[in-house]
Motif scaffolding. Structure first.
Motif, short mmCIF file in Angstrom:
data_model
loop_
_atom_site.label_atom_id
_atom_site.label_comp_id
_atom_site.label_asym_id
_atom_site.label_seq_id
_atom_site.Cartn_x
_atom_site.Cartn_y
_atom_site.Cartn_z
N LYS A 27 22.98 118.00 62.57
CA LYS A 27 21.94 118.42 63.52
C LYS A 27 20.59 118.50 62.83
N GLU A 28 20.58 118.99 61.58
CA GLU A 28 19.32 119.05 60.83
C GLU A 28 18.77 117.64 60.60
N ARG A 29 19.65 116.69 60.30
CA ARG A 29 19.21 115.32 60.08
C ARG A 29 18.62 114.73 61.35
N ILE A 30 19.23 115.00 62.48
CA ILE A 30 18.70 114.51 63.76
C ILE A 30 17.31 115.08 64.00
N GLN A 31 17.14 116.37 63.74
CA GLN A 31 15.82 116.99 63.91
C GLN A 31 14.79 116.37 62.96
N GLU A 32 15.21 116.07 61.72
CA GLU A 32 14.30 115.44 60.76
C GLU A 32 13.85 114.06 61.26
N LEU A 33 14.79 113.30 61.79
CA LEU A 33 14.46 111.97 62.29
C LEU A 33 13.54 112.05 63.51
N LYS A 34 13.79 113.01 64.40
CA LYS A 34 12.92 113.18 65.57
C LYS A 34 11.52 113.59 65.14
N ALA A 35 11.42 114.50 64.18
CA ALA A 35 10.11 114.95 63.70
C ALA A 35 9.36 113.80 63.04
N ALA A 36 10.07 112.97 62.27
CA ALA A 36 9.44 111.82 61.61
C ALA A 36 8.95 110.82 62.65
N ALA A 37 9.72 110.62 63.71
CA ALA A 37 9.32 109.68 64.76
C ALA A 37 8.08 110.19 65.49
N ARG A 38 8.01 111.51 65.72
CA ARG A 38 6.82 112.08 66.38
C ARG A 38 5.58 111.93 65.51
N ARG A 39 5.75 112.14 64.20
CA ARG A 39 4.60 112.03 63.30
C ARG A 39 4.18 110.59 63.10
N GLY A 40 5.15 109.69 63.11
CA GLY A 40 4.86 108.28 62.94
C GLY A 40 4.29 107.97 61.56
N PRO A 41 3.52 106.91 61.46
CA PRO A 41 3.02 106.48 60.16
C PRO A 41 1.99 107.43 59.54
#
Length: 161
Positions: free
Chosen positions: A33-47
């Motif tokens: 679940k933490e990994r999923i949240q990390e991936l979602k946060a990275a996608a929101r921040r983008g490049p």
């Protein structure tokens, strides 16, 4: 329903009764679940995500650790940052990790994370630690002395190749 189908169905459900699924542990589910949240946060921040975001997240995660792992985590963070400034701190399955070109090279796993008796410094397959046909990629940590700190610094530098 034909008698054959009903027999098959009842036999199938009878075998499932009373059996507990032995899949992921609670700790493993939390890490996923933490990994999923990390991936979602990275996608929101983008490049636009920078090293500062990863640095803050790693330091916050280390700050949540119980003693003596908090002190060990802070010291490891300093050693890794000093030995390999090219590595970017980031969270990886809820653990402090250090990546090159977005790929995790090494990580620190608290003993509390998976209810183990020692913390772990681990290296991924991206780390260039190859020595012959077999080499260690994870190290148990009970405490950090000057000897371990020097060895960790050398391992991190070697991991970058």
């Amino acid at each position: 329903m034909s008698p054959k189908k009903e027999t098959q169905k009842s036999a199938k459900s009878a075998t499932a009764i009373g059996k507990k699924f032995k899949g992921l542990t609670h700790e493993e589910r939390v890490a996923m679940k933490e990994r999923i949240q990390e991936l979602k946060a990275a996608a929101r921040r983008g490049p636009r995500a920078g090293k500062a975001d990863g640095e803050n997240a790693v330091l916050a995660k280390i700050g949540e650790m119980p003693e003596p792992e908090r002190t060990m985590g802070k010291r490891l963070h300093a050693i890794i940052r000093a030995s390999a400034p090219a590595l970017s701190p980031k969270l990886w399955y809820g653990m402090p990790a250090y990546a090159k070109d977005g790929k995790v090279v090494c990580f620190f796993q608290s003993a509390r994370k998976f209810n183990t008796r020692y913390a772990t410094l681990g290296f991924s397959d991206k780390a260039n630690l190859d020595e012959g046909a077999m080499w260690p990629v994870a190290f148990a940590l009970k405490e950090l002395t000057a000897t371990e700190e020097a060895r960790i610094g050398a391992l991190v530098q070697k991991a970058l190749g």
